[in-house]
Design a protein around this motif. Structure first.
Motif, mmCIF file in Angstrom:
data_model
loop_
_atom_site.group_PDB
_atom_site.id
_atom_site.type_symbol
_atom_site.label_atom_id
_atom_site.label_comp_id
_atom_site.label_asym_id
_atom_site.label_seq_id
_atom_site.Cartn_x
_atom_site.Cartn_y
_atom_site.Cartn_z
ATOM 1 N N THR A 3 -73.192 -29.872 39.696
ATOM 2 C CA THR A 3 -72.971 -31.161 39.038
ATOM 3 C C THR A 3 -73.397 -31.100 37.579
ATOM 4 N N ALA A 4 -74.531 -30.449 37.334
ATOM 5 C CA ALA A 4 -75.010 -30.329 35.957
ATOM 6 C C ALA A 4 -74.209 -29.297 35.169
ATOM 7 N N MET A 5 -73.784 -28.228 35.824
ATOM 8 C CA MET A 5 -73.076 -27.162 35.127
ATOM 9 C C MET A 5 -71.628 -27.507 34.804
ATOM 10 N N ALA A 29 -69.686 -29.565 33.146
ATOM 11 C CA ALA A 29 -69.696 -30.553 32.065
ATOM 12 C C ALA A 29 -68.681 -30.146 31.005
ATOM 13 N N PRO A 30 -68.107 -31.113 30.302
ATOM 14 C CA PRO A 30 -67.118 -30.791 29.266
ATOM 15 C C PRO A 30 -67.628 -29.762 28.266
ATOM 16 N N ALA A 31 -66.717 -28.881 27.861
ATOM 17 C CA ALA A 31 -66.950 -27.834 26.854
ATOM 18 C C ALA A 31 -67.688 -26.621 27.399
ATOM 19 N N THR A 32 -68.099 -26.624 28.673
ATOM 20 C CA THR A 32 -68.723 -25.435 29.245
ATOM 21 C C THR A 32 -67.626 -24.478 29.721
ATOM 22 N N PRO A 33 -67.932 -23.183 29.850
ATOM 23 C CA PRO A 33 -66.924 -22.240 30.364
ATOM 24 C C PRO A 33 -66.407 -22.637 31.738
ATOM 25 N N LEU A 34 -67.280 -23.159 32.586
ATOM 26 C CA LEU A 34 -66.855 -23.552 33.924
ATOM 27 C C LEU A 34 -65.863 -24.719 33.860
#
Length: 601
Positions: free
Chosen positions: A522-524, A526-531
């Motif tokens: 849920t925390a990982m 997030a917008p703009a992250t590689p995931l």
């Protein structure tokens, strides 16, 4: 430990057999072996754990019984001694070497004598040729197969990608598979996500005689008795675990421990340390994230003097890891912990270990999940426990799940139960208390499908054998025999196991509230992250429309909600759908439009 594969009443060239073996060589890089004769062939990839120079599979007896074997038989020395008294001789001290003689003496009931984890194939040509496939009581060693009713042929392997390496095995998606996947996070029962491929259930022997349709026999779980006194029950469980951990430490290669920081793995680590110095591995994630348990894992390791290995996973590598994980699993599993499991066993192997003991399956055996407690408490007060329990297994509840589907796909699955109807019938109306029925369902369906296949495939992806003390049949028999009050009592889960661990694990670990061992998705996510960028690309409308199952607008709404109001259910749904689409991409040719699926149903 090995990977096995083969065919019966069919043909395959030597090159085809080599290709199938190569697809799962990561699980057995130390030696390959094959045997072929008109109408059948068996193959093995060996991971050498015991008697490193022995273990030349396939094993044979008198040229008429041929065996390939994957797993570990922990009572093989006692069985070998028994068989020697009956006149049998053995070329080595490998555990699998006893199986041909054991089968010759005891026939199809030979599995009753095996104590361990295994998937076995026995080819018997003494009379009318037949092939037997057998799995252990918990389903620790998966075995996939495809039966062709027209040609009356059977193919099998330890992993799905390898099975697909045989010519003629189709990659067509099982039509209701997406709904089944979202309802239980991976399909339960014998059906896989591929229409033609089944998986052999735990404690099952499949018999395929030349020219006949295969039949299966399910073995019953061994009974046990436990004292009604909580302290005596805890002592019995502790001593049973102590015995099993001691047996599972025996190997001719280095053995490690997986220590998450929870009660179960900390207890296994403590019992292993009673036999001498041990190495303990934990995985965490670079940066500051929720659910970080590394301090509890270190505390558990330090408490028993273990050498502690901290593995750190960079969240930026998640997209790459997801693709590797999905390939090795062969079908989607919605648990984000899959990438952690994969990375953790990679580090274990890199450090020089070929065996690792884990604390997996304690929750299923001893009643450790919050969903079990909620159902138990609701049923005790006369409430409806059934639907909330099923919803707790799903990626998201049924009413929300169906809003993701196109109209065509909704019509396709509306009358098809996403979990096998027979299993649901026993869960809802079977014998025993609600908690006993839930335990049987978890052990017989959820644990092998969702949990044990993940552990097996992602450890063997790195040539590591995972051993699971809580899945040993003596331990599971005790867990099944516990009355409800010795599993869940006054909102405490795993009551007896907590009693067994008292004094062996640090007080901080013993007192802490249960926490799921998972990726903080849920925390990982997030917008703009590689995931996030990877998920957006994989779930783009242009990629979803051709299959006709998911409504692109509904999927876009998930991303909008996650960006504005992150929550666990939305994040898990995005993760699950992303995993599903990666699986479809990797097994190209598996996808066919939903209207074509409906037309062929």
């Amino acid at each position: 430990m090995c990977r096995i594969y083969g065919y019966f009443n069919s043909t395959a060239s030597p090159n085809e057999m080599r290709g199938v073996g190569a697809l799962q060589r990561h699980g057995g890089p130390d030696r390959t072996g094959r045997a072929r004769s008109p109408g059948w062939g068996l193959g093995s990839n060996r991971l050498a754990i015991v008697d490193l120079d022995g273990g030349r599979q396939p094993y044979e007896l008198d040229g008429r019984i041929t065996v390939v074997f994957n797993g570990e038989i922990y009572n093989h020395d006692a069985l070998r001694a028994r068989l020697r008294r009956r006149g049998h001789t053995f070329a080595d001290r490998c555990d699998g070497a006893i199986i041909p003689a054991l089968y010759a003496e005891y026939g199809e009931r030979f599995t009753d004598l095996l104590d361990g984890m295994y998937a076995v194939a026995v080819l018997d040509t003494r009379e009318r040729p037949k092939l037997l496939l057998a799995t252990d009581e918990s389903g620790m060693k998966p075995l996939y197969y495809r039966w062709d009713p027209v040609e009356r042929s059977l193919h099998f392997s330890s992993e799905i990608p390898a099975l697909l390496g045989f010519d003629g095995i189709g990659r067509t998606v099982w039509g209701p598979g997406l709904d089944a996947y979202l309802a239980s996070r991976t399909p339960f029962g014998e059906q896989t996500m591929f229409e033609e491929i089944k998986v052999l259930p735990p404690a099952t022997t499949l018999r395929c005689t030349l020219g006949a349709t295969p039949g299966t026999t399910r073995r019953q779980a061994a009974p046990a008795q436990v004292p009604s006194d909580p302290d005596k029950a805890a002592e019995l469980v502790r001593e049973s675990l102590r015995t099993e951990v001691g047996r599972l430490l025996v190997a001719d290669v280095p053995v490690a421990l997986i220590t998450s920081g929870g009660l179960d793995s900390s207890l296994v680590t403590a019992l292993a340390a009673e036999h001498g110095p041990v190495h303990s591995f934990n995985i965490a994630y670079r940066g500051g994230w929720p659910f970080d348990e590394r301090h509890f894992a270190r505390e558990a390791a330090d408490h028993v003097g273990a050498v502690y290995h901290q593995v750190e996973l960079d969240p930026a590598t998640l997209p790459e890891l997801i693709e590797d994980v999905v390939w090795h699993l062969g079908q989607p599993n919605a648990d984000p912990i899959t990438v952690s499991t994969y990375a953790l066993f990679a580090a274990v192997r890199k450090a020089g270990f070929k065996v690792a003991l884990t604390g997996d399956a304690a929750d299923e055996v001893f009643g450790g999940y919050a969903r079990m407690r909620a159902a138990f408490e609701t049923a005790s007060s006369g409430g409806d426990w059934y639907e909330p329990y099923l919803d707790s297994l799903a990626v998201l509840p049924a009413d929300r799940r169906h809003t993701l589907y196109t109209d065509d796909y909704q019509r396709l699955v509306e009358d098809i139960p996403p979990i096998p109807a027979e299993a649901l019938g026993r869960l809802r109306h079977g014998e025993g208390t609600v908690l006993e029925r839930i335990t049987d369902f978890e052990l017989g369906h959820r644990m092998p499908a969702y949990h044990l296949r993940r552990v097996d495939h992602l450890s063997m992806a790195h040539s590591v054998e995972a051993r699971l003390p809580f899945c040993q049949r003596g331990v599971t028999a005790l867990g099944r025999a516990l009355p409800d009050a010795l599993r869940i009592h006054r909102r405490q889960v795993k009551r007896t196991l907590y009693g067994a661990a008292a004094g062996l694990v640090p007080d901080g670990v013993h007192r802490r509230a249960k926490q799921p061992f998972t990726l903080p998705v849920t925390a990982m996510l997030a917008p703009a992250t590689p995931l996030w960028e990877f998920a957006r690309d994989v779930l783009a409308a242009s990629r979803l429309r051709p299959a006709g199952r998911l409504d692109p607008r509904a999927v876009d709404a998930l991303f909008e909600n996650q960006a504005l109001r992150p929550d666990d259910t939305t994040a898990l749904t995005i993760w699950a759908l992303m995993t599903y689409e990666v699986w479809q991409d990797q097994f190209q040719g598996a996808t066919k439009p939903v209207d074509a699926v409906a037309a062929s149903a």
